[in-house]
Design an enzyme around this catalytic site. Structure first.
Site, PDB file in Angstrom:
ATOM      1  CB  VAL A  26      -0.578   0.222   0.965  1.00 19.36           C
ATOM      2  CG1 VAL A  26      -1.914  -0.428   0.998  1.00 19.36           C
ATOM      3  CG2 VAL A  26      -0.271  -0.621   2.539  1.00 19.36           C
TER       4      VAL A  26
ATOM      5  CE  LYS B 296      -3.727  -2.849  21.069  1.00 19.20           C
ATOM      6  NZ  LYS B 296      -5.286  -3.255  21.168  1.00 19.20           N
TER       7      LYS B 296
ATOM      8  CG  ASN C  51      -7.710  -6.694  22.252  1.00 20.08           C
ATOM      9  OD1 ASN C  51      -6.493  -6.705  21.774  1.00 20.08           O
ATOM     10  ND2 ASN C  51      -8.372  -6.384  23.606  1.00 20.08           N
TER      11      ASN C  51
ATOM     12  CB  SER D 262      -6.335 -11.782  15.157  1.00 18.03           C
ATOM     13  OG  SER D 262      -5.684 -10.780  16.184  1.00 18.03           O
TER      14      SER D 262
ATOM     15  CB  THR E  75       1.980  -7.021  30.613  1.00 18.89           C
ATOM     16  OG1 THR E  75      -0.160  -6.356  30.318  1.00 18.89           O
ATOM     17  CG2 THR E  75       1.945  -7.062  29.216  1.00 18.89           C
TER      18      THR E  75
END
Length: 641
Positions: free
Chosen positions: A359, A426, A465, A469, A490
């Site tokens: 792209v 996000k 999410n 994936s 995390t």
């Protein structure tokens, strides 16, 4: 005892030389039996050669034909008609050869070597005994196999009493190759206690974690697992059953609806241990197929990022609406080849073209747009991994912003009707380069929409999410568990929204039919999931205990990572749409010239071999972008000072 059976069933057991030797032994016994039977009769043996020599000649001929027909080559326990035919041929030709030799000798010397009756009797005995030997071995093996299968089958209960569960029970009792042994049905209805279905008892009790009767039932039936028919219970009920089973070391299996069983193989492959995805509180999504068909049928469509998780699913779902042509574009050669092979096999009637392109390459994109005259563009090509983009802001800008600009500008130039951009949660109040670059792309297409003369409708879809994936947390945890741990989280309080790939793409297609352009559509992601709870449940579903069998380690937030994601910014308002799962976000639209100027400044910064100038310009474009746990936090402090 059980291990010995396994060894017996999993090896050839009788090697070729052993079968060959046993067949020779049978021939010797057959000759001896023939001699003993005929010796007491009026029939007299010819005295040309001693009896041992005669035996050696006949058995030698038989051995020769064993070698010719390779009667010893097959696995005895799997003998077929072909194997029996070989043995019969060897026996018949042995008798024929012995009798022929007999008459040749008679014609030359006037005497016979063998008694013809004896040769025929030998042929009958040898063939019968060799045949019996093979049948006996085969039957014994099958008996041991059945007995062994019964010992190793999982003893299971089926939860519920309806047509679906009864059909499942019938399959388990009639299909001997399934690895389950049905011991009964489980119902919460007290009146079901005295019932019997398919000759199996119905146990009536409530299943919960602290249920003593359930624990006693497990001990009584020596239970290994329970089977739950998919969609027959609510998520809450399924969770309750799973918690009770895991607390008692009982496996839980998910079974497809009976009407989805196309063939016997499907039953075994689709009955699988319940997965964490099955316990997420997702409600079925309904789409308006008529509207989608009206929009998409007989249209030429471009899907970028078509070899990725989202892009490939969009292509599969588009196939149902009979588009004129789909161009699947990606720059990942191997993944693109894989999706091409998949589509040719699974969707043979789909008219599609594979375009290997980047792209970022405006010239290559121009050729593609000029050739195919697209009606729709679904733009899913993007860099999405937060830590990688934090280290490589140049690439995030080049693909996520510049790639989008290239496609959007070409869409306008070539009169594309609709341009649907796949964004992310996000992009809301971004704390990392990836999210900020996606927000920058959103800002560009929104401002482009406001330009006079723009025919193309630019539609942005934003969601969290996606389960399964590439690089998502569930496959990552699953791999860590398979490797023996530890599972790494995390932060103990981190939460995320999740949606299945299929759900997300259904809503992307539906959102593409809405609006007049310039809207950002936000999807209802359901309840957020605590990642620590997900890790613990995945370990339990694997039959292991968290912190004992598999450790969970807190490794700290990654650069740019949030504790929680948002779907809307503080300044945005949402309005409902006709679809209950899709809302439209009213985000203020920036001036096109101002957005373009700031993007040009970012692109100029990418010509330097430094990260901070790029991020600094990106923060100017997206003022709400405040870095977290990142080297770029100093830029925020400098800005505020």
């Amino acid at each position: 005892m059980r291990s010995k059976k396994i060894v017996l069933l999993n090896q050839r057991y009788l090697p070729r030389w052993a079968v060959f030797a046993l067949d020779i032994g049978i021939c010797i016994c057959s000759f001896a039996l023939m001699f003993l039977i005929l010796d007491g009769t009026p029939l007299k043996f010819n005295k040309v050669l001693p009896m041992p020599i005669k035996a050696i000649v006949v058995i030698g001929i038989n051995i020769l034909f064993f070698l010719v027909f390779r009667t010893y080559a097959g696995i005895v326990r799997h003998s077929t008609f072909t194997d029996v035919f070989k043995v019969a041929s060897a026996s018949f030709l042995t008798a024929f050869s012995a009798i022929a030799l007999n008459y040749i000798f008679y014609m030359l010397l006037g005497q016979k070597i063998f008694l013809t009756t004896g040769v025929l009797l030998y042929m009958f005995f040898s063939f019968t005994l060799m045949l019996f030997f093979r049948i006996a071995v085969k039957e014994v093996y099958q008996y041991l196999q059945r007995m062994n299968a019964g010992n190793f089958k999982k003893k299971v209960l089926i939860v519920g009493m309806d047509n679906q569960t009864i059909s499942l029970g019938r399959a388990l009792t009639t299909e001997s190759d399934l690895p389950f042994k049905l011991v009964g049905f489980l119902s919460e209805n007290p009146s079901s206690k005295s019932l019997s279905i398919l000759g199996k008892p119905v146990f009536s009790l409530a299943i919960n974690k602290d249920s003593l009767p359930f624990t006693e039932l497990i001990a009584k039936t020596d239970l290994d697992g329970v089977l739950i028919v998919r969609d027959s219970h609510s998520i809450a009920e399924t969770k309750q059953i799973v918690e009770a089973c895991l607390a008692n070391n009982v496996e839980v299996f998910n079974v497809p609806l009976v009407e989805n069983w196309n063939k016997k193989e499907d039953i075994q492959t689709q009955i699988r241990p319940i997965q964490i995805e099955d316990l997420l509180e997702r409600h079925p999504i309904k789409i308006d197929a008529d509207i989608l068909k009206h929009d998409l049928e007989a249209k030429t469509i471009l899907v970028t990022g078509a070899a990725g998780s989202i892009g490939s699913e969009i292509v599969k779902q588009l196939a149902a609406f009979r588009p004129k042509k789909i161009v699947i574009l990606d720059n990942a050669e191997s993944a693109l080849h894989a999706i091409e092979l998949y589509l040719r096999t699974e969707y043979p009637s789909l008219n599609f073209v594979v375009a290997l392109a980047d792209v970022r390459n405006i010239d290559r994109l121009e050729m593609i747009f000029s050739k195919y005259k697209f009606n729709f563009v679904y733009h899913a090509a993007a860099y999405k991994h937060v830590p990688l983009m934090e280290k490589n802001p140049h690439e995030a800008v080049a693909v996520n912003i510049m790639g989008t600009i290239n496609l959007a500008n070409l869409a306008v130039q070539h009169g594309v009707d609709k341009f649907v951009m796949i964004s992310t949660d996000k992009a809301v109040n971004p704390t990392n380069v990836m999210g900020a670059s996606k927000r920058g792309a959103e800002m560009y297409v929104q401002s482009l929409q406001e330009r006079i003369g723009t025919h193309t409708k630019f539609i942005t879809t934003r969601f969290g999410n996606v389960l399964g994936s590439n690089g998502s947390v569930i496959p990552y945890f699953r791999k860590q568990i398979a490797n023996g741990g530890p599972v790494t989280v995390t932060h103990k309080d981190i939460i995320r929204y999740f949606m299945t790939i299929s759900e997300a793409c259904q809503l992307v297609l539906q959102a593409g039919t809405m609006g007049n352009g310039g809207e950002i559509y936000v999807f209802d992601m359901g309840k957020p999931i605590k990642i620590m709870d997900m890790a613990e449940n995945m370990i339990r579903l694997s039959g292991l205990k968290p912190y004992k069998d598999i450790d969970i380690q807190i490794v700290g937030l990654r650069p740019g990572e949030k504790l929680y994601e948002e779907l809307l910014s503080d300044t945005a308002m949402t309005l409902p749409t006709y679809h209950p799962k899709i809302m439209v976000s009213k985000v203020p639209v920036e001036d096109f010239n101002e957005v373009s100027r700031k993007i040009q400044a970012i692109l100029k910064a990418t010509t330097q071999n430094k990260r901070k100038p790029v991020v600094k310009r990106l923060k100017e474009l997206v003022p709400e972008y405040l870095s977290q746990n990142s080297e770029f936090q100093s830029l925020d402090k400098a800005h505020h000072n």
